[in-house]
Write a protein that holds these residues in place. Structure first.
Motif, PDB file in Angstrom:
ATOM      1  N   THR A  29      31.239  19.527 187.453  1.00  0.00           N
ATOM      2  CA  THR A  29      30.869  20.925 187.276  1.00  0.00           C
ATOM      3  C   THR A  29      29.351  21.060 187.272  1.00  0.00           C
ATOM      4  OG1 THR A  29      32.841  21.389 185.966  1.00  0.00           O
ATOM      5  CG2 THR A  29      31.024  22.952 185.784  1.00  0.00           C
ATOM      6  N   PRO A  30      28.767  21.864 188.171  1.00  0.00           N
ATOM      7  CA  PRO A  30      27.310  22.067 188.165  1.00  0.00           C
ATOM      8  C   PRO A  30      26.859  22.712 186.858  1.00  0.00           C
ATOM      9  CG  PRO A  30      28.319  22.894 190.188  1.00  0.00           C
ATOM     10  CD  PRO A  30      29.438  22.586 189.246  1.00  0.00           C
ATOM     11  N   ASN A  33      25.594  28.053 188.175  1.00  0.00           N
ATOM     12  CA  ASN A  33      26.015  28.565 189.485  1.00  0.00           C
ATOM     13  C   ASN A  33      25.484  29.984 189.644  1.00  0.00           C
ATOM     14  OD1 ASN A  33      27.721  26.260 189.837  1.00  0.00           O
ATOM     15  ND2 ASN A  33      29.230  27.242 188.521  1.00  0.00           N
ATOM     16  N   HIS A 260      19.741  24.114 197.210  1.00  0.00           N
ATOM     17  CA  HIS A 260      20.697  25.129 196.752  1.00  0.00           C
ATOM     18  C   HIS A 260      21.714  25.511 197.828  1.00  0.00           C
ATOM     19  CE1 HIS A 260      18.512  25.869 193.020  1.00  0.00           C
ATOM     20  NE2 HIS A 260      17.410  25.797 193.734  1.00  0.00           N
ATOM     21  N   MET A 263      25.478  25.799 196.970  1.00  0.00           N
ATOM     22  CA  MET A 263      25.933  26.403 195.719  1.00  0.00           C
ATOM     23  C   MET A 263      26.824  27.615 195.942  1.00  0.00           C
ATOM     24  SD  MET A 263      22.664  28.445 194.184  1.00  0.00           S
ATOM     25  CE  MET A 263      21.922  29.809 195.062  1.00  0.00           C
ATOM     26  N   SER A 264      26.594  28.366 197.016  1.00  0.00           N
ATOM     27  CA  SER A 264      27.409  29.564 197.203  1.00  0.00           C
ATOM     28  C   SER A 264      28.827  29.229 197.641  1.00  0.00           C
ATOM     29  CB  SER A 264      26.764  30.514 198.203  1.00  0.00           C
ATOM     30  OG  SER A 264      26.800  29.970 199.491  1.00  0.00           O
ATOM     31  N   ILE A 266      30.732  27.528 195.997  1.00  0.00           N
ATOM     32  CA  ILE A 266      31.499  27.543 194.756  1.00  0.00           C
ATOM     33  C   ILE A 266      32.150  28.904 194.537  1.00  0.00           C
ATOM     34  CG2 ILE A 266      31.318  27.340 192.235  1.00  0.00           C
ATOM     35  CD1 ILE A 266      28.967  25.366 192.842  1.00  0.00           C
TER      36      ILE A 266
END
Length: 271
Positions: A29-30, A33, A260, A263-264, A266
């Protein structure tokens, strides 16, 4: 940590775009987000641990276990506080209207607990979904709940629906003047209709859809020039592209294209 996506029942398809689930262990889990605006409202049920919303660098709040997130007009930064287990109902851009008993415009960028939306019934459906043992059971529960509340199908506005379809098909590349002429409606009237039924103006929705289309290009295509990317998506110039990109993601295109970039994924709820 990519969502699994499920189609809604045909009787709800005009209102609900899809359902999705997101699961992870603590290990993958980052820390944070960024949820990027996509022009839709969502019911979110955290059957895992909950999330924290970072309002800015110094302020944060713990999000409810079950809530509606209003239309986003800026990046929404969240942090998982443990193991992620989330069930999400993603509405069409104007799809929450038949279920709303509050002003859609007034809940922009806001998490609204289910009891504030639906009273005791909201509390009950939240508990049932959190305690359900499978995604199929959660979908059955929420579809029964929504279908029971879908009493006024006429609340859909044909002009709004037509304009939304035009915006989506054109990837947000129509101006508001072009949209109002296409639908033979005064610009102010169109903006008022959008504000009350979607929670965004036509311009805001168009900008949102255009940036989403740009992000999909970044995530699925090898981009050799950010300048070319800007012109492909019909931004006036690179400065305009950078300004809109930062408004929605909190980053410049160059920053996003670096560490980054993924990241989207997610919170990207498109297949």
């Amino acid at each position: 940590m990519k969502p699994k996506i499920f189609e809604p029942h045909e009787n709800l398809a005009a209102w609900v775009k899809c359902y999705w689930t997101l699961e992870s262990t603590i290990e993958n889990t980052p820390l944070k987000n960024t949820i990027i605006p996509d022009g839709t409202m969502k019911l979110i049920f955290h059957y895992g641990d909950t999330y924290k919303h970072h309002i800015n660098d110094t302020e944060s709040i713990i999000l409810p276990k079950c809530f509606l997130i209003g239309q986003l007009t800026r990046p929404y930064v969240v942090e998982p506080l443990g193991v992620t287990g989330s069930f999400v109902v993603r509405f069409q851009p104007n799809g929450f209207l038949p279920f709303a008993n509050i002003s859609i415009k007034e809940i922009q960028n806001t998490a609204v607990p289910l009891d504030a939306l639906f009273g005791n019934e909201g509390t009950a459906i939240g508990t049932q979904i959190l305690q359900a043992n499978s995604t199929s059971e959660r979908i059955q529960l929420i579809e029964t709940f929504l279908l029971n509340r879908l009493t006024d199908k006429k609340s859909i506005d044909s002009i709004v629906a037509s304009t939304v379809e035009t915006i989506l098909n054109a990837n947000g590349q129509f101006t508001v003047n072009e949209l109002s002429k296409k639908n033979n409606i005064n610009r102010r009237q169109l903006t008022r209709k959008f504000s009350s039924t979607i929670g965004l103006s036509p311009k805001q929705l168009s900008k949102t859809i255009r940036i989403q289309n740009t992000l999909k290009t970044l995530l699925t295509t090898e981009v050799t020039s950010l300048t070319d990317l800007a012109y492909e998506n019909e931004y006036f110039d690179q400065a305009h592209f950078i300004k809109d990109f930062k408004e929605f993601t909190g980053l410049t295109p160059k920053e996003f294209y670096g560490e980054h970039l993924k990241m989207s994924l997610i919170f990207d709820s498109e297949e």
